[in-house]
Design a protein around this motif. Structure first.
Motif, PDB file in Angstrom:
ATOM      1  N   LEU A  77     -45.191 -63.431 -34.516  1.00  0.00           N
ATOM      2  CA  LEU A  77     -45.791 -62.576 -35.663  1.00  0.00           C
ATOM      3  C   LEU A  77     -47.073 -62.668 -35.904  1.00  0.00           C
ATOM      4  CD1 LEU A  77     -43.999 -61.132 -37.690  1.00  0.00           C
ATOM      5  CD2 LEU A  77     -44.220 -63.070 -39.359  1.00  0.00           C
ATOM      6  N   GLY A  78     -47.985 -61.430 -36.164  1.00  0.00           N
ATOM      7  CA  GLY A  78     -49.202 -61.479 -36.231  1.00  0.00           C
ATOM      8  C   GLY A  78     -49.707 -62.209 -37.741  1.00  0.00           C
ATOM      9  N   PRO A  79     -50.853 -62.546 -37.790  1.00  0.00           N
ATOM     10  CA  PRO A  79     -51.441 -63.442 -38.800  1.00  0.00           C
ATOM     11  C   PRO A  79     -51.073 -62.688 -40.299  1.00  0.00           C
ATOM     12  CG  PRO A  79     -53.186 -62.722 -37.440  1.00  0.00           C
ATOM     13  CD  PRO A  79     -52.123 -62.383 -36.761  1.00  0.00           C
ATOM     14  N   LEU A  80     -51.442 -61.363 -40.311  1.00  0.00           N
ATOM     15  CA  LEU A  80     -51.423 -60.778 -41.583  1.00  0.00           C
ATOM     16  C   LEU A  80     -49.928 -60.604 -41.900  1.00  0.00           C
ATOM     17  CD1 LEU A  80     -54.136 -58.078 -41.722  1.00  0.00           C
ATOM     18  CD2 LEU A  80     -53.991 -60.020 -42.993  1.00  0.00           C
ATOM     19  N   ASP A  81     -48.942 -60.324 -40.960  1.00  0.00           N
ATOM     20  CA  ASP A  81     -47.549 -60.279 -41.076  1.00  0.00           C
ATOM     21  C   ASP A  81     -46.958 -61.669 -41.779  1.00  0.00           C
ATOM     22  OD1 ASP A  81     -47.052 -57.548 -40.873  1.00  0.00           O
ATOM     23  OD2 ASP A  81     -46.895 -57.612 -38.987  1.00  0.00           O
ATOM     24  N   THR A  82     -47.523 -62.590 -40.960  1.00  0.00           N
ATOM     25  CA  THR A  82     -47.245 -64.173 -41.409  1.00  0.00           C
ATOM     26  C   THR A  82     -47.680 -64.563 -42.727  1.00  0.00           C
ATOM     27  OG1 THR A  82     -47.428 -64.775 -38.920  1.00  0.00           O
ATOM     28  CG2 THR A  82     -47.645 -66.429 -40.749  1.00  0.00           C
ATOM     29  N   LEU A  83     -49.076 -64.026 -43.060  1.00  0.00           N
ATOM     30  CA  LEU A  83     -49.314 -64.158 -44.471  1.00  0.00           C
ATOM     31  C   LEU A  83     -48.539 -63.428 -45.560  1.00  0.00           C
ATOM     32  CD1 LEU A  83     -53.090 -64.270 -44.022  1.00  0.00           C
ATOM     33  CD2 LEU A  83     -51.738 -66.234 -44.624  1.00  0.00           C
ATOM     34  N   PHE A  84     -48.260 -62.254 -45.310  1.00  0.00           N
ATOM     35  CA  PHE A  84     -47.647 -61.437 -46.111  1.00  0.00           C
ATOM     36  C   PHE A  84     -46.157 -61.710 -46.400  1.00  0.00           C
ATOM     37  CE2 PHE A  84     -50.806 -57.856 -45.371  1.00  0.00           C
ATOM     38  CZ  PHE A  84     -51.598 -58.177 -46.625  1.00  0.00           C
ATOM     39  N   GLY A  85     -45.382 -62.212 -45.393  1.00  0.00           N
ATOM     40  CA  GLY A  85     -44.254 -62.979 -45.529  1.00  0.00           C
ATOM     41  C   GLY A  85     -44.342 -64.182 -46.400  1.00  0.00           C
ATOM     42  N   ALA A  86     -45.428 -64.986 -46.233  1.00  0.00           N
ATOM     43  CA  ALA A  86     -45.445 -66.197 -47.247  1.00  0.00           C
ATOM     44  C   ALA A  86     -45.673 -65.836 -48.690  1.00  0.00           C
ATOM     45  CB  ALA A  86     -46.639 -67.122 -46.449  1.00  0.00           C
ATOM     46  N   PHE A  87     -46.429 -64.896 -48.748  1.00  0.00           N
ATOM     47  CA  PHE A  87     -46.719 -64.353 -50.101  1.00  0.00           C
ATOM     48  C   PHE A  87     -45.315 -63.905 -50.624  1.00  0.00           C
ATOM     49  CE2 PHE A  87     -51.081 -63.053 -48.599  1.00  0.00           C
ATOM     50  CZ  PHE A  87     -51.731 -64.538 -48.867  1.00  0.00           C
ATOM     51  N   ARG A  88     -44.612 -63.113 -50.086  1.00  0.00           N
ATOM     52  CA  ARG A  88     -43.120 -62.667 -50.348  1.00  0.00           C
ATOM     53  C   ARG A  88     -42.400 -63.617 -50.846  1.00  0.00           C
ATOM     54  NH1 ARG A  88     -44.164 -58.608 -46.442  1.00  0.00           N
ATOM     55  NH2 ARG A  88     -43.109 -59.645 -44.991  1.00  0.00           N
ATOM     56  N   SER A  89     -42.383 -64.827 -49.888  1.00  0.00           N
ATOM     57  CA  SER A  89     -41.606 -65.829 -50.025  1.00  0.00           C
ATOM     58  C   SER A  89     -41.903 -66.513 -51.356  1.00  0.00           C
ATOM     59  CB  SER A  89     -41.638 -66.995 -48.873  1.00  0.00           C
ATOM     60  OG  SER A  89     -42.835 -67.640 -48.896  1.00  0.00           O
ATOM     61  N   PHE A  90     -43.147 -66.585 -51.919  1.00  0.00           N
ATOM     62  CA  PHE A  90     -43.588 -67.315 -52.956  1.00  0.00           C
ATOM     63  C   PHE A  90     -43.370 -66.530 -54.243  1.00  0.00           C
ATOM     64  CE2 PHE A  90     -46.758 -69.025 -55.761  1.00  0.00           C
ATOM     65  CZ  PHE A  90     -46.299 -70.611 -55.696  1.00  0.00           C
ATOM     66  N   GLN A  91     -43.064 -65.110 -54.189  1.00  0.00           N
ATOM     67  CA  GLN A  91     -42.770 -64.212 -55.370  1.00  0.00           C
ATOM     68  C   GLN A  91     -41.728 -64.763 -56.282  1.00  0.00           C
ATOM     69  OE1 GLN A  91     -41.435 -60.407 -54.115  1.00  0.00           O
ATOM     70  NE2 GLN A  91     -40.416 -59.858 -56.015  1.00  0.00           N
ATOM     71  N   PRO A  92     -40.739 -65.410 -55.883  1.00  0.00           N
ATOM     72  CA  PRO A  92     -39.653 -65.908 -56.885  1.00  0.00           C
ATOM     73  C   PRO A  92     -40.360 -66.813 -57.696  1.00  0.00           C
ATOM     74  CG  PRO A  92     -38.486 -65.588 -54.951  1.00  0.00           C
ATOM     75  CD  PRO A  92     -39.970 -65.584 -54.542  1.00  0.00           C
ATOM     76  N   ALA A  93     -41.268 -67.803 -57.258  1.00  0.00           N
ATOM     77  CA  ALA A  93     -41.677 -68.867 -58.192  1.00  0.00           C
ATOM     78  C   ALA A  93     -42.812 -68.194 -58.982  1.00  0.00           C
ATOM     79  CB  ALA A  93     -42.690 -69.856 -57.053  1.00  0.00           C
ATOM     80  N   VAL A 144     -59.781 -66.927 -39.842  1.00  0.00           N
ATOM     81  CA  VAL A 144     -60.628 -66.657 -41.151  1.00  0.00           C
ATOM     82  C   VAL A 144     -60.641 -65.334 -41.682  1.00  0.00           C
ATOM     83  CG1 VAL A 144     -62.935 -66.753 -42.180  1.00  0.00           C
ATOM     84  CG2 VAL A 144     -62.331 -68.616 -40.386  1.00  0.00           C
ATOM     85  N   LEU A 145     -60.545 -64.335 -40.869  1.00  0.00           N
ATOM     86  CA  LEU A 145     -60.384 -62.924 -41.394  1.00  0.00           C
ATOM     87  C   LEU A 145     -59.347 -62.551 -42.013  1.00  0.00           C
ATOM     88  CD1 LEU A 145     -62.027 -60.342 -41.761  1.00  0.00           C
ATOM     89  CD2 LEU A 145     -61.172 -59.718 -39.409  1.00  0.00           C
ATOM     90  N   ALA A 146     -58.082 -62.919 -41.459  1.00  0.00           N
ATOM     91  CA  ALA A 146     -56.900 -62.722 -42.039  1.00  0.00           C
ATOM     92  C   ALA A 146     -56.604 -63.526 -43.209  1.00  0.00           C
ATOM     93  CB  ALA A 146     -55.731 -63.104 -40.883  1.00  0.00           C
ATOM     94  N   THR A 149     -58.617 -61.908 -45.830  1.00  0.00           N
ATOM     95  CA  THR A 149     -58.000 -60.585 -46.316  1.00  0.00           C
ATOM     96  C   THR A 149     -56.631 -60.609 -46.928  1.00  0.00           C
ATOM     97  OG1 THR A 149     -59.018 -59.688 -44.250  1.00  0.00           O
ATOM     98  CG2 THR A 149     -57.261 -58.197 -45.196  1.00  0.00           C
ATOM     99  N   GLY A 150     -55.789 -61.563 -46.251  1.00  0.00           N
ATOM    100  CA  GLY A 150     -54.467 -61.685 -47.165  1.00  0.00           C
ATOM    101  C   GLY A 150     -54.711 -62.414 -48.411  1.00  0.00           C
ATOM    102  N   MET A 151     -55.594 -63.268 -48.627  1.00  0.00           N
ATOM    103  CA  MET A 151     -55.675 -63.828 -49.949  1.00  0.00           C
ATOM    104  C   MET A 151     -56.283 -62.831 -50.857  1.00  0.00           C
ATOM    105  SD  MET A 151     -55.046 -66.711 -51.327  1.00  0.00           S
ATOM    106  CE  MET A 151     -54.980 -66.947 -52.917  1.00  0.00           C
ATOM    107  N   ALA A 152     -57.311 -61.896 -50.442  1.00  0.00           N
ATOM    108  CA  ALA A 152     -57.904 -60.848 -51.458  1.00  0.00           C
ATOM    109  C   ALA A 152     -56.540 -59.941 -51.962  1.00  0.00           C
ATOM    110  CB  ALA A 152     -58.864 -60.157 -50.830  1.00  0.00           C
ATOM    111  N   ALA A 153     -55.640 -59.466 -50.745  1.00  0.00           N
ATOM    112  CA  ALA A 153     -54.388 -58.746 -51.184  1.00  0.00           C
ATOM    113  C   ALA A 153     -53.678 -59.543 -52.190  1.00  0.00           C
ATOM    114  CB  ALA A 153     -53.763 -58.435 -49.906  1.00  0.00           C
ATOM    115  N   PHE A 154     -53.396 -60.602 -51.915  1.00  0.00           N
ATOM    116  CA  PHE A 154     -52.545 -61.673 -52.725  1.00  0.00           C
ATOM    117  C   PHE A 154     -53.049 -61.669 -54.061  1.00  0.00           C
ATOM    118  CE2 PHE A 154     -50.973 -65.800 -54.096  1.00  0.00           C
ATOM    119  CZ  PHE A 154     -49.641 -65.575 -54.417  1.00  0.00           C
TER     120      PHE A 154
END
Length: 176
Positions: A77-93, A144-146, A149-154
């Motif tokens: 899985l690419g770095p951004l998809d990995t991050l977005f998956g992590a963010f989605r998994s945290f959504q319930p919290a 670093v870039l991912a 970028t991912g954190m900014a989106a989150f």
């Protein structure tokens, strides 16, 4: 952490938030927070190094949850998809914490003294995400870039969610 310790932290956080909303963060003292929570000042400072930190508690839990999700993401899985998956998994919290997150955000937004703490916490979390991506074999610059970028989106999604709790998650859910 034991259940009793979690309860004390929660009571301190709730008291700090209530008092900050009632009289303003800067006019709220640690002594007033502990009186409202029904604990001693010593207990307060055993849990939090300063008054600001009581409103920023939870960073370690967020970091642990997101980095564990990154480590557990499917290989390839690419770095951004990995991050977005992590963010989605945290959504319930996040959703479970709505009743605290929304007023907390208002207090922080209304308090210049708290403005510098938020970017520092975000930077520390971004560094942890970068390290988690590197541990998956993502090259340094790309990690670093991912992470940035991912954190900014989150952060943007989280702030948008605080304003409209339904719109943002629909966008996250539609992502592969």
């Amino acid at each position: 952490m034991a259940k009793k310790e979690d309860d004390v932290r929660t009571r301190l956080q709730g008291a700090a938030l209530e008092l900050s909303r009632e009289r303003g963060y800067e006019r709220t003292t640690a002594a007033e927070i502990v009186a409202r929570a029904g604990v001693t000042e010593r207990t307060f400072f055993r849990h939090f190094p300063d008054k600001r930190e009581v409103l920023f508690d939870g960073e370690a839990m967020v970091r642990a949850a997101l980095t564990a999700s990154i480590a557990d993401a499917p290989a390839g899985l690419g770095p951004l998809d990995t991050l977005f998956g992590a963010f989605r998994s945290f959504q319930p919290a996040l959703e479970d914490n709505w009743s605290y997150a929304k007023p907390r955000h208002k207090v922080i937004s209304a308090t210049p003294a708290l403005h510098e703490r938020e970017p520092a916490k975000i930077a520390a979390l971004t560094d942890a995400l970068t390290a988690a991506l590197k541990a998956r074999g993502v090259a340094d610059l790309r990690a670093v870039l991912a992470a940035r970028t991912g954190m900014a989106a989150f952060v943007h999604a989280t702030l948008s969610w605080l304003n409209d709790p339904t719109a943002v998650w629909r966008a996250y859910r539609s992502r592969p």
